[in-house]
Design a protein around this motif. Structure first.
Motif, mmCIF file in Angstrom:
data_model
loop_
_atom_site.group_PDB
_atom_site.id
_atom_site.type_symbol
_atom_site.label_atom_id
_atom_site.label_comp_id
_atom_site.label_asym_id
_atom_site.label_seq_id
_atom_site.Cartn_x
_atom_site.Cartn_y
_atom_site.Cartn_z
ATOM 1 N N SER A 1 0.833 -1.210 0.000
ATOM 2 C CA SER A 1 0.000 0.000 0.000
ATOM 3 C C SER A 1 0.863 1.253 0.000
ATOM 4 N N ALA A 2 1.986 1.196 0.733
ATOM 5 C CA ALA A 2 2.894 2.346 0.757
ATOM 6 C C ALA A 2 3.510 2.579 -0.619
ATOM 7 N N VAL A 3 3.904 1.488 -1.296
ATOM 8 C CA VAL A 3 4.498 1.622 -2.628
ATOM 9 C C VAL A 3 3.477 2.160 -3.628
ATOM 10 N N LEU A 4 2.276 1.574 -3.630
ATOM 11 C CA LEU A 4 1.241 2.030 -4.551
ATOM 12 C C LEU A 4 0.814 3.460 -4.241
ATOM 13 N N GLY A 5 0.713 3.789 -2.942
ATOM 14 C CA GLY A 5 0.348 5.146 -2.562
ATOM 15 C C GLY A 5 1.387 6.162 -3.009
ATOM 16 N N ALA A 6 2.665 5.769 -2.930
ATOM 17 C CA ALA A 6 3.724 6.672 -3.378
ATOM 18 C C ALA A 6 3.687 6.864 -4.884
ATOM 19 N N LEU A 7 3.503 5.769 -5.634
ATOM 20 C CA LEU A 7 3.522 5.854 -7.100
ATOM 21 C C LEU A 7 2.293 6.578 -7.646
ATOM 22 N N ASN A 8 1.102 6.200 -7.167
ATOM 23 C CA ASN A 8 -0.147 6.735 -7.721
ATOM 24 C C ASN A 8 -0.517 8.102 -7.167
ATOM 25 N N ILE A 9 -0.045 8.428 -5.954
ATOM 26 C CA ILE A 9 -0.479 9.659 -5.294
ATOM 27 C C ILE A 9 0.708 10.497 -4.822
ATOM 28 N N GLY A 10 1.485 9.948 -3.889
ATOM 29 C CA GLY A 10 2.508 10.726 -3.185
ATOM 30 C C GLY A 10 3.582 11.303 -4.076
ATOM 31 N N ALA A 11 4.048 10.545 -5.055
ATOM 32 C CA ALA A 11 5.041 11.062 -5.992
ATOM 33 C C ALA A 11 4.375 11.706 -7.201
ATOM 34 N N PHE A 12 3.273 11.116 -7.655
ATOM 35 C CA PHE A 12 2.620 11.591 -8.877
ATOM 36 C C PHE A 12 2.108 13.026 -8.734
ATOM 37 N N PHE A 13 1.394 13.320 -7.642
ATOM 38 C CA PHE A 13 0.828 14.662 -7.480
ATOM 39 C C PHE A 13 1.900 15.756 -7.494
ATOM 40 N N PRO A 14 2.925 15.696 -6.624
ATOM 41 C CA PRO A 14 3.931 16.763 -6.642
ATOM 42 C C PRO A 14 4.663 16.890 -7.974
ATOM 43 N N LEU A 15 5.035 15.744 -8.578
ATOM 44 C CA LEU A 15 5.732 15.801 -9.859
ATOM 45 C C LEU A 15 4.860 16.428 -10.939
ATOM 46 N N LEU A 16 3.575 16.102 -10.912
ATOM 47 C CA LEU A 16 2.656 16.667 -11.898
ATOM 48 C C LEU A 16 2.565 18.180 -11.757
ATOM 49 N N PHE A 17 2.469 18.663 -10.520
ATOM 50 C CA PHE A 17 2.372 20.104 -10.302
ATOM 51 C C PHE A 17 3.674 20.815 -10.679
#
Length: 309
Positions: A64-80
């Motif tokens: 869950s931590a890995v998926l949360g980082a890939l789909n949300i935690g890393a994706f959101f900041p990088l996208l912005f």
């Protein structure tokens, strides 16, 4: 629920994400991308945890931590970061190649060999989106380009790993969504505090915008997205991604008074046709249960290319 509804329901997720730009521009305080990402993810995740009352067990804590980082935690900041540093719709153009990322990762992690038609369709989707959102000229920022590529790769990897790992027995997509949003929000929280400081003062307009982003744009949209990943192939899901920039263009035209040129309309038609083509060829999926493995029955999908070799 009928399987025929799976694709349109999953498509509602990128359609919802396509409204993010307009909501951010009209309702939210400026220059707070990480705070916005945090309020999109963490409250929605905690709400879903409260509703489902299911926590990960065993190896699903780290998954869950890995998926949360890939789909949300890393994706959101990088996208912005990419959106703020790149001109026009370049970030969306880079993001539109996500189906090709997913095809490559599916070959590596899921054993699915890409069909030539899939590669052509993915290229057509990227071309169509580029015609819609790429405007004018400007110097490309190296950090912005790298952030856009990393965001696209992060979401693609999260999609494929979500497909590969599935869900624990007895756990629905709502709980899995809550786990990922919470994990991703907790990852974003310290970044937001360090980079942007204290939260800004919010009026009723901003509060309404954040409420929409947390509930409809994130909690419901990501639940539909992860539900779709469980029922469709990873490639089919990825080909719904171009609906996000297309929706952003339509909302900009309808609500923000942004004009659409004939070239943009042609690009929208091309990208939409590629999205539809990406849903074809899967055929009717039939499943059967293999003998138990490690105490669990393994579902075997007869339409999986890896099983037809």
């Amino acid at each position: 629920m009928k399987r025929s509804l799976t694709v349109p329901l999953t498509a509602l997720a990128p359609v919802s994400w396509g409204t993010t730009y307009a909501v951010t521009t009209v309702f939210l305080p400026p220059d707070r991308p990480l705070f916005t990402a945090l309020l999109r993810a963490l409250p929605a995740g905690l709400l879903l945890l409260a509703l489902t009352r299911v926590l990960p067990r065993g190896g699903w804590w780290w998954r869950s931590a890995v998926l949360g980082a890939l789909n949300i935690g890393a994706f959101f900041p990088l996208l912005f970061v990419s959106a703020y540093r790149l001109p026009g719709g370049m970030a969306a153009v880079v993001g539109s190649v996500q189906p090709l990322f997913v095809v490559g990762l599916s070959a590596l992690l899921l054993g699915q060999r890409p069909a030539p038609r899939t590669l052509v369709t993915g290229a057509a989707a990227a071309l169509g989106v580029s015609l819609v959102v790429l405007q004018g000229t400007g110097t490309l920022d190296a950090v912005g380009v790298l952030a856009a590529v990393a965001a696209t790769a992060s979401m693609a990897a999260g999609t494929v790993l979500t497909k590969r790992w599935g869900r624990p027995d007895g756990v629905g997509p709502l709980a899995l969504t809550g786990w990922q949003l919470t994990a991703g929000g907790l990852l974003i929280a310290p970044l937001a505090v360090l980079a942007e400081g204290a939260p800004p003062a919010l009026d009723a307009r901003a509060a309404g915008g954040y409420l929409y982003l947390a509930l409809a744009n994130t909690a419901v949209a990501y639940w539909l997205w992860f539900r779709g990943i469980g029922r469709l192939s990873a490639t089919q899901v990825a080909f719904l991604g171009p609906l996000s920039p297309l929706t952003a263009a339509v909302v900009g035209w309808a609500a923000l008074g942004q004009a659409l040129t004939p070239v943009q309309v042609a690009g929208m038609a091309t990208a939409f046709a590629a999205t539809l083509a990406g849903q074809l060829g899967g055929g009717r999926r039939r499943s059967f249960s293999s003998p138990e493995k490690n105490g669990r029955k393994v579902s075997m999908d007869l339409m999986d290319p890896a099983l037809r070799r």
